[in-house]
Design a protein around this motif. Structure first.
Motif, PDB file in Angstrom:
ATOM      1  N   TYR A 109      11.560   1.419  -8.293  1.00  0.00           N
ATOM      2  CA  TYR A 109      10.216   1.994  -8.330  1.00  0.00           C
ATOM      3  C   TYR A 109       9.208   0.869  -8.123  1.00  0.00           C
ATOM      4  O   TYR A 109       9.472  -0.293  -8.442  1.00  0.00           O
ATOM      5  CB  TYR A 109       9.973   2.703  -9.660  1.00  0.00           C
ATOM      6  CG  TYR A 109      10.885   3.882  -9.884  1.00  0.00           C
ATOM      7  CD1 TYR A 109      10.610   5.122  -9.301  1.00  0.00           C
ATOM      8  CD2 TYR A 109      12.045   3.764 -10.651  1.00  0.00           C
ATOM      9  CE1 TYR A 109      11.461   6.204  -9.492  1.00  0.00           C
ATOM     10  CE2 TYR A 109      12.902   4.836 -10.846  1.00  0.00           C
ATOM     11  CZ  TYR A 109      12.606   6.058 -10.260  1.00  0.00           C
ATOM     12  OH  TYR A 109      13.453   7.127 -10.446  1.00  0.00           O
ATOM     13  N   MET A 110       8.069   1.216  -7.572  1.00  0.00           N
ATOM     14  CA  MET A 110       7.087   0.206  -7.199  1.00  0.00           C
ATOM     15  C   MET A 110       5.687   0.688  -7.579  1.00  0.00           C
ATOM     16  O   MET A 110       5.260   1.754  -7.136  1.00  0.00           O
ATOM     17  CB  MET A 110       7.180  -0.038  -5.679  1.00  0.00           C
ATOM     18  CG  MET A 110       6.483  -1.285  -5.180  1.00  0.00           C
ATOM     19  SD  MET A 110       6.478  -1.409  -3.354  1.00  0.00           S
ATOM     20  CE  MET A 110       8.210  -1.446  -2.972  1.00  0.00           C
ATOM     21  N   SER A 164       1.941   2.967  -0.973  1.00  0.00           N
ATOM     22  CA  SER A 164       2.257   1.590  -1.347  1.00  0.00           C
ATOM     23  C   SER A 164       2.947   1.561  -2.703  1.00  0.00           C
ATOM     24  O   SER A 164       3.186   0.491  -3.254  1.00  0.00           O
ATOM     25  CB  SER A 164       0.972   0.753  -1.412  1.00  0.00           C
ATOM     26  OG  SER A 164       0.098   1.290  -2.398  1.00  0.00           O
ATOM     27  N   TYR A 165       3.248   2.712  -3.237  1.00  0.00           N
ATOM     28  CA  TYR A 165       3.831   2.819  -4.581  1.00  0.00           C
ATOM     29  C   TYR A 165       4.900   3.906  -4.596  1.00  0.00           C
ATOM     30  O   TYR A 165       4.981   4.759  -3.698  1.00  0.00           O
ATOM     31  CB  TYR A 165       2.739   3.152  -5.605  1.00  0.00           C
ATOM     32  CG  TYR A 165       2.012   4.450  -5.290  1.00  0.00           C
ATOM     33  CD1 TYR A 165       2.476   5.677  -5.756  1.00  0.00           C
ATOM     34  CD2 TYR A 165       0.864   4.446  -4.486  1.00  0.00           C
ATOM     35  CE1 TYR A 165       1.825   6.863  -5.430  1.00  0.00           C
ATOM     36  CE2 TYR A 165       0.202   5.627  -4.169  1.00  0.00           C
ATOM     37  CZ  TYR A 165       0.693   6.836  -4.646  1.00  0.00           C
ATOM     38  OH  TYR A 165       0.052   8.002  -4.313  1.00  0.00           O
ATOM     39  N   TRP A 176       4.868  -4.592  -3.099  1.00  0.00           N
ATOM     40  CA  TRP A 176       4.295  -4.267  -1.795  1.00  0.00           C
ATOM     41  C   TRP A 176       3.382  -5.390  -1.299  1.00  0.00           C
ATOM     42  O   TRP A 176       3.497  -5.851  -0.163  1.00  0.00           O
ATOM     43  CB  TRP A 176       3.506  -2.950  -1.876  1.00  0.00           C
ATOM     44  CG  TRP A 176       3.093  -2.426  -0.537  1.00  0.00           C
ATOM     45  CD1 TRP A 176       3.790  -1.563   0.257  1.00  0.00           C
ATOM     46  CD2 TRP A 176       1.892  -2.744   0.184  1.00  0.00           C
ATOM     47  NE1 TRP A 176       3.093  -1.325   1.429  1.00  0.00           N
ATOM     48  CE2 TRP A 176       1.923  -2.036   1.416  1.00  0.00           C
ATOM     49  CE3 TRP A 176       0.784  -3.553  -0.088  1.00  0.00           C
ATOM     50  CZ2 TRP A 176       0.907  -2.114   2.358  1.00  0.00           C
ATOM     51  CZ3 TRP A 176      -0.225  -3.644   0.856  1.00  0.00           C
ATOM     52  CH2 TRP A 176      -0.165  -2.931   2.062  1.00  0.00           C
ATOM     53  N   ARG A 177       2.485  -5.865  -2.172  1.00  0.00           N
ATOM     54  CA  ARG A 177       1.553  -6.922  -1.740  1.00  0.00           C
ATOM     55  C   ARG A 177       2.242  -8.273  -1.619  1.00  0.00           C
ATOM     56  O   ARG A 177       1.787  -9.145  -0.869  1.00  0.00           O
ATOM     57  CB  ARG A 177       0.359  -7.001  -2.708  1.00  0.00           C
ATOM     58  CG  ARG A 177      -0.794  -7.826  -2.138  1.00  0.00           C
ATOM     59  CD  ARG A 177      -2.098  -7.527  -2.831  1.00  0.00           C
ATOM     60  NE  ARG A 177      -2.599  -6.200  -2.514  1.00  0.00           N
ATOM     61  CZ  ARG A 177      -3.238  -5.902  -1.387  1.00  0.00           C
ATOM     62  NH1 ARG A 177      -3.444  -6.825  -0.465  1.00  0.00           N
ATOM     63  NH2 ARG A 177      -3.679  -4.673  -1.185  1.00  0.00           N
ATOM     64  N   MET A 199      -2.314   2.814  -2.564  1.00  0.00           N
ATOM     65  CA  MET A 199      -2.788   3.315  -1.272  1.00  0.00           C
ATOM     66  C   MET A 199      -1.900   4.463  -0.809  1.00  0.00           C
ATOM     67  O   MET A 199      -0.697   4.483  -1.092  1.00  0.00           O
ATOM     68  CB  MET A 199      -2.781   2.194  -0.230  1.00  0.00           C
ATOM     69  CG  MET A 199      -3.763   1.074  -0.523  1.00  0.00           C
ATOM     70  SD  MET A 199      -3.554  -0.317   0.619  1.00  0.00           S
ATOM     71  CE  MET A 199      -2.065  -1.063  -0.013  1.00  0.00           C
ATOM     72  N   ARG A 200      -2.533   5.392  -0.088  1.00  0.00           N
ATOM     73  CA  ARG A 200      -1.777   6.522   0.445  1.00  0.00           C
ATOM     74  C   ARG A 200      -2.306   6.888   1.828  1.00  0.00           C
ATOM     75  O   ARG A 200      -3.517   6.983   2.034  1.00  0.00           O
ATOM     76  CB  ARG A 200      -1.872   7.730  -0.489  1.00  0.00           C
ATOM     77  CG  ARG A 200      -1.025   8.915  -0.024  1.00  0.00           C
ATOM     78  CD  ARG A 200      -0.882   9.966  -1.092  1.00  0.00           C
ATOM     79  NE  ARG A 200      -0.042  11.066  -0.644  1.00  0.00           N
ATOM     80  CZ  ARG A 200       0.386  12.056  -1.414  1.00  0.00           C
ATOM     81  NH1 ARG A 200       0.037  12.080  -2.701  1.00  0.00           N
ATOM     82  NH2 ARG A 200       1.148  13.014  -0.926  1.00  0.00           N
ATOM     83  N   GLU A 201      -1.396   7.040   2.767  1.00  0.00           N
ATOM     84  CA  GLU A 201      -1.716   7.480   4.123  1.00  0.00           C
ATOM     85  C   GLU A 201      -0.808   8.657   4.444  1.00  0.00           C
ATOM     86  O   GLU A 201       0.350   8.482   4.803  1.00  0.00           O
ATOM     87  CB  GLU A 201      -1.503   6.333   5.116  1.00  0.00           C
ATOM     88  CG  GLU A 201      -2.388   5.119   4.854  1.00  0.00           C
ATOM     89  CD  GLU A 201      -2.055   3.933   5.747  1.00  0.00           C
ATOM     90  OE1 GLU A 201      -1.145   4.092   6.618  1.00  0.00           O
ATOM     91  OE2 GLU A 201      -2.675   2.864   5.566  1.00  0.00           O
TER      92      GLU A 201
END
Length: 307
Positions: A194-195, A209-210, A167-168, A202-204
C-alpha cells in the motif's frame, strides 16, 4: 672545416626533430589524462554488470506497528547484506566497486534513525579494509531492529506514522540516488504494497499516486474478472518517472489488509507490476510477505542473476 660543418648540420637536424616530437608527447599525455576523467575507471566500467549498487527503501508507515513485520524486515535486511558480502568476497580486489545504502521518504525527523542508516551505508573499493566485511555483517544483524524501535517510539510520541512517500521517491530521487553509470543498479523496497503520504495525494481518473486498504475497498476488483475490469477501467498508479531501464527493482513484503477480498493481493501485485513497466523498468520481482528463510532465497537469486 667540412667535417665540422657536417656535424653542426646534423646537430641542427636532431634539434629540429626534438622540437617536433615534444608537443606530440604532451598531446598524448593530455589524451591519456582525459580518458581517465570519466565517471569511473575503464576496468570498472567494463565490469559494470558485476558492480552492485544496492539501494534499500524502507516503508516506515503504520505497517511497522506490527512487531512481526519488524522481525521479518530485519531478517530481510540481514539476508540482503549477506548476499552483498558474498558478492564482495567473490571479486578480485582491483574490481571492488560495490555499494549498499538505506533510504526513507520522507526522511525521519529522529536523528538516531538517520545515524543508524548512515552506519549501515557501506561501499567497498580496492582500498577497503578486510575487517569491514565482518563489521558490515555484524551491523546488519543488530542495528535494523534498533532502527525500527526508534521509528516506533517516534510515531508514539507524534501520535501517528508519517506514511511512506514511495511515489515521490521515484519521481524526485530514484535517478539521483539509485542509478550509477558504473554499476548494476538494484532498488529493494520493503513495504506491504500500500502507498500513501498526505502531501502526495493525486488522482487522474482511475490513476492515483496512492493505494490504501480503504481505497481498494471502493474498487470493482473483488471478483474473478478483476484483471479485465482493471485493464478496461485503466486502474493503476500514475507513472512517477520514465526511462528507468537501468534500474532493477525487488519488492518484498506485500500483505493484504482486506482479507474479505480474495483477489486483493493479486490487485496489489498488478498495480506495482504495471507501474514498473510504465516507467521503463525491465527487471523486477514482487514478493508477498513470507518467512525469512523463504525470502532469503528470493533475495539471493535476484542479486546473483544479472540477466
Amino acid at each position: 672545416m667540412r667535417l665540422k660543418s657536417k656535424i653542426l648540420g646534423l646537430m641542427f637536424l636532431l634539434l629540429c626533430f626534438s622540437c617536433i616530437e615534444e608537443p606530440t608527447q604532451k598531446s598524448t599525455a593530455k589524451k591519456s589524462t582525459a580518458s581517465n576523467s570519466g565517471p569511473c575507471l575503464e576496468h570498472i566500467q567494463n565490469n559494470k554488470v558485476n558492480n552492485l549498487n544496492i539501494s534499500v527503501l524502507l516503508d516506515l508507515s503504520d505497517r511497522i506497528e506490527d512487531n512481526k513485520v519488524i522481525s521479518k524486515d530485519s531478517a530481510y535486511l540481514a539476508s540482503i547484506s549477506e548476499a552483498y558480502l558474498d558478492h564482495v568476497k567473490s571479486k578480485k580486489l582491483i574490481f571492488l566497486e560495490d555499494r549498499l545504502k538505506l533510504y526513507f521518504n520522507p526522511e525521519p525527523s529522529n536523528k538516531k534513525i538517520n545515524e543508524i542508516a548512515h552506519e549501515l551505508e557501506v561501499t567497498f573499493t580496492k582500498d577497503s579494509p578486510q575487517a569491514e566485511i565482518q563489521n558490515t555483517f555484524e551491523k546488519y544483524n543488530s542495528l535494523p531492529s534498533t532502527l525500527y524501535s526508534y521509528a516506533q517510539a517516534d510515531a508514539i510520541e507524534k501520535q501517528g506514522y508519517p506514511g511512506s512517500d514511495i511515489w515521490r521517491f521515484f519521481k524526485d530521487h530514484v535517478n539521483d540516488y539509485c542509478i550509477s553509470s558504473c554499476h548494476r543498479n538494484i532498488l529493494i523496497i520493503l513495504t506491504d504494497g500500500y502507498m500513501y503520504y498526505d502531501q502526495t495525494v493525486m488522482r487522474e481518473k482511475n490513476r492515483t499516486s496512492y493505494l490504501t486498504p480503504k481505497y481498494t475497498k471502493t474498487l470493482p476488483l473483488n471478483s474473478s474478472d478483476w484483471k479485465a475490469k482493471m485493464e478496461n477501467g485503466d486502474y493503476g498508479f500514475i507513472p512517477a518517472s520514465e526511462g528507468l531501464e537501468d534500474l532493477e527493482v525487488l519488492v518484498l513484503g506485500l500483505d493484504t489488509k482486506n482479507p474479505s477480498n480474495p483477489y486483493e493481493l493479486d490487485v496489489l501485485n498488478a498495480y506495482w507490476e504495471n507501474w514498473f513497466k510504465q516507467m521503463g523498468i525491465k527487471k523486477y520481482k514482487i514478493k508477498s510477505t513470507d518467512i525469512p528463510s523463504s525470502v532469503d532465497k528470493v533475495i539471493k537469486d535476484f542479486l546473483i542473476n544479472a540477466s
